[in-house]
Design a protein around this motif. Structure first.
Motif, PDB file in Angstrom:
ATOM      1  N   THR A  30       1.084  -1.773   0.210  1.00 34.66           N
ATOM      2  CA  THR A  30      -0.088   0.029  -0.263  1.00 34.66           C
ATOM      3  C   THR A  30       0.779   1.251  -0.285  1.00 34.66           C
ATOM      4  O   THR A  30       0.556   2.438  -0.632  1.00 34.66           O
ATOM      5  CB  THR A  30      -1.041  -0.166   1.584  1.00 34.66           C
ATOM      6  OG1 THR A  30      -1.913  -0.905   0.953  1.00 34.66           O
ATOM      7  CG2 THR A  30      -2.025   1.276   1.367  1.00 34.66           C
ATOM      8  N   CYS A  33       1.921   2.002  -3.758  1.00 33.25           N
ATOM      9  CA  CYS A  33       1.580   2.527  -3.942  1.00 33.25           C
ATOM     10  C   CYS A  33       0.787   3.396  -4.496  1.00 33.25           C
ATOM     11  O   CYS A  33       0.526   4.633  -5.273  1.00 33.25           O
ATOM     12  CB  CYS A  33      -0.172   1.653  -4.315  1.00 33.25           C
ATOM     13  SG  CYS A  33       0.017  -0.446  -5.029  1.00 33.25           S
ATOM     14  N   TYR A  34       0.817   3.815  -2.792  1.00 40.31           N
ATOM     15  CA  TYR A  34       0.756   5.591  -2.485  1.00 40.31           C
ATOM     16  C   TYR A  34       2.030   6.294  -3.159  1.00 40.31           C
ATOM     17  O   TYR A  34       1.686   7.326  -3.721  1.00 40.31           O
ATOM     18  CB  TYR A  34       0.895   5.835  -0.951  1.00 40.31           C
ATOM     19  CG  TYR A  34       0.045   7.428  -0.897  1.00 40.31           C
ATOM     20  CD1 TYR A  34      -1.054   7.629  -1.032  1.00 40.31           C
ATOM     21  CD2 TYR A  34       0.187   7.626   1.256  1.00 40.31           C
ATOM     22  CE1 TYR A  34      -1.333   9.167  -0.933  1.00 40.31           C
ATOM     23  CE2 TYR A  34      -0.292   8.942   1.122  1.00 40.31           C
ATOM     24  CZ  TYR A  34      -1.043   9.637   0.014  1.00 40.31           C
ATOM     25  OH  TYR A  34      -1.272  10.732   0.219  1.00 40.31           O
ATOM     26  N   CYS A  35       3.371   5.869  -2.732  1.00 40.26           N
ATOM     27  CA  CYS A  35       4.222   6.867  -3.602  1.00 40.26           C
ATOM     28  C   CYS A  35       4.439   6.939  -4.732  1.00 40.26           C
ATOM     29  O   CYS A  35       4.482   7.778  -5.502  1.00 40.26           O
ATOM     30  CB  CYS A  35       5.589   5.937  -2.819  1.00 40.26           C
ATOM     31  SG  CYS A  35       6.020   6.172  -0.923  1.00 40.26           S
ATOM     32  N   TRP A  38       1.789   9.450  -5.704  1.00 38.86           N
ATOM     33  CA  TRP A  38       2.595  10.881  -5.665  1.00 38.86           C
ATOM     34  C   TRP A  38       3.316  11.069  -6.371  1.00 38.86           C
ATOM     35  O   TRP A  38       2.846  11.774  -7.284  1.00 38.86           O
ATOM     36  CB  TRP A  38       3.015  11.144  -4.625  1.00 38.86           C
ATOM     37  CG  TRP A  38       2.009  10.883  -3.271  1.00 38.86           C
ATOM     38  CD1 TRP A  38       1.000  10.396  -2.767  1.00 38.86           C
ATOM     39  CD2 TRP A  38       1.768  13.023  -2.555  1.00 38.86           C
ATOM     40  NE1 TRP A  38       0.455  11.341  -2.069  1.00 38.86           N
ATOM     41  CE2 TRP A  38       0.705  12.887  -2.045  1.00 38.86           C
ATOM     42  CE3 TRP A  38       2.335  13.675  -3.414  1.00 38.86           C
ATOM     43  CZ2 TRP A  38       0.182  14.076  -1.316  1.00 38.86           C
ATOM     44  CZ3 TRP A  38       1.907  14.629  -3.080  1.00 38.86           C
ATOM     45  CH2 TRP A  38       0.678  15.662  -2.184  1.00 38.86           C
ATOM     46  N   THR A  73      -6.804  10.576  -3.012  1.00 46.30           N
ATOM     47  CA  THR A  73      -6.362   9.879  -2.087  1.00 46.30           C
ATOM     48  C   THR A  73      -5.841   9.976  -0.450  1.00 46.30           C
ATOM     49  O   THR A  73      -5.880   9.041   0.341  1.00 46.30           O
ATOM     50  CB  THR A  73      -5.227   9.764  -2.852  1.00 46.30           C
ATOM     51  OG1 THR A  73      -4.496  10.336  -3.431  1.00 46.30           O
ATOM     52  CG2 THR A  73      -5.320   8.191  -4.379  1.00 46.30           C
ATOM     53  N   TYR A  77      -5.703   6.617   2.227  1.00 48.38           N
ATOM     54  CA  TYR A  77      -4.283   5.788   1.768  1.00 48.38           C
ATOM     55  C   TYR A  77      -3.166   6.123   3.565  1.00 48.38           C
ATOM     56  O   TYR A  77      -3.435   5.674   4.715  1.00 48.38           O
ATOM     57  CB  TYR A  77      -2.990   6.008   1.297  1.00 48.38           C
ATOM     58  CG  TYR A  77      -3.279   5.632  -0.223  1.00 48.38           C
ATOM     59  CD1 TYR A  77      -3.025   3.871  -0.347  1.00 48.38           C
ATOM     60  CD2 TYR A  77      -4.520   6.391  -1.049  1.00 48.38           C
ATOM     61  CE1 TYR A  77      -3.833   3.295  -1.594  1.00 48.38           C
ATOM     62  CE2 TYR A  77      -4.840   5.490  -2.293  1.00 48.38           C
ATOM     63  CZ  TYR A  77      -4.182   3.619  -2.011  1.00 48.38           C
ATOM     64  OH  TYR A  77      -4.451   3.719  -3.338  1.00 48.38           O
TER      65      TYR A  77
END
Length: 316
Positions: A30, A33-35, A38, A73, A77
């Protein structure tokens, strides 16, 4: 004496039950994916802001679409990542309403921005002679202002209505909060809690109708012209792909919430719940980055310039 149904201050998020065995792996994936979300969105945003040649309506709308992806997001997140590291998965009443507001308003803003992008492509292809008189900076600013303001106002009304409901439960069978699930915990349904969401759904349904109408004209215009076909493939196709991704992900989630089977494994339910928070923010910037020549070339120029600077610094 105060009724207990009016003093619920915390909700339990039940979506992460049973994930203890692979919580660390899920946290790492997770976070990755978040990085990446961004990285790809900020790359598109900064490329458009820095390059004055990209200060055109289509790219300005795309920049706002990426900003909205980061906004939406951010409502999910950070909280989800903290829940993965915690043994208890709870959220305050105010936090739940705020999360629902951010997720709903981001989804609605997606449609508003996609409508503007569809209108921009319609005018560019079907009415090219009046494009620069129609898509002026002043008109673009006004359109963007309302594209952000209307979703915020509409969702805010729904959130205020939800916040005033008397609740008879605190169990949310999901990994994040949405107004619909909070509303299901209400002891009784008010007229406003029915009318306002119905109006919002109808309002954004007409957004989809307008986009379909514009693409019918676009396709009709492009069929008999090789120049227009090339323009369609270059600039309209990425928008159409992004639109399909957003609509499919949101419809899939909305339909599952209302009609889906609760007997599915929790992991499958969680994946379906985060589709619109994972796929559109991740895929849309990549589609535009690869398909739009000006953005792709500008990103490659920036990367090559950095490589040359490092090489020259190494030689010195």
């Amino acid at each position: 004496m105060m009724d207990n149904v009016s003093v619920i201050t915390m909700f339990t998020l039940a979506g992460l039950n049973g994930t203890a065995n692979y919580r660390v792996t899920l946290f790492a994936l997770t976070l990755l994916c978040y990085c990446v979300i961004w990285l790809v969105n900020v790359t598109i945003i900064m490329t458009i802001i820095v390059d004055k040649n990209l200060h055109e309506p289509m790219y300005i709308f795309l920049c706002n679409l990426c900003i909205n992806g980061l906004y939406g997001t951010a409502g999910f997140y950070p909280k989800f990542l903290s829940d993965l590291l915690s043994s208890t998965h709870v959220i305050s009443h105010a936090g739940c309403l705020l999360q629902g507001f951010v997720l709903h308003s981001s989804a609605c803003a997606d449609f508003s921005l996609l409508v503007l992008m569809a209108f921009d492509r319609y005018v560019a292809v079907c009415r090219p002679l009046v494009y620069h008189s129609v898509m002026t900076k002043e008109k673009i600013s006004v359109c963007l202002f309302f594209a952000w303001l209307l979703p915020i106002c509409l969702v805010l009304m729904s959130t205020i209505t939800t916040s005033t409901s008397r609740l008879c439960g605190s169990h949310i069978p999901k990994i994040y909060c949405i107004n619909f699930l909070i509303g299901k915990l209400a002891c009784s349904a008010s007229i406003a809690s029915i009318i306002i969401p119905a109006f919002n759904y109808t309002f954004y349904f007409f957004h989809v109708i307008f986009i379909v109408w514009s693409y019918m004209h676009l396709i009709r215009k492009c069929i008999f012209s090789s120049e227009n076909r090339s323009k369609f493939m270059q600039t309209c196709l990425p928008h159409l792909l992004c639109l399909i991704i957003v609509v499919v992900c949101l419809l899939f989630d909305l339909l599952y919430i209302r009609f889906g089977s609760k007997e599915l494994p929790q992991g499958v339910q969680n994946f379906m719940a985060i589709e619109f928070l994972l796929i559109p923010p991740l895929i849309n910037p990549i589609i535009y980055g690869f398909k739009l020549t000006q953005i792709r070339n500008r990103i490659m120029q920036l990367l090559c310039a950095k490589d040359k600077h490092r090489f020259s610094s190494g030689k010195n």
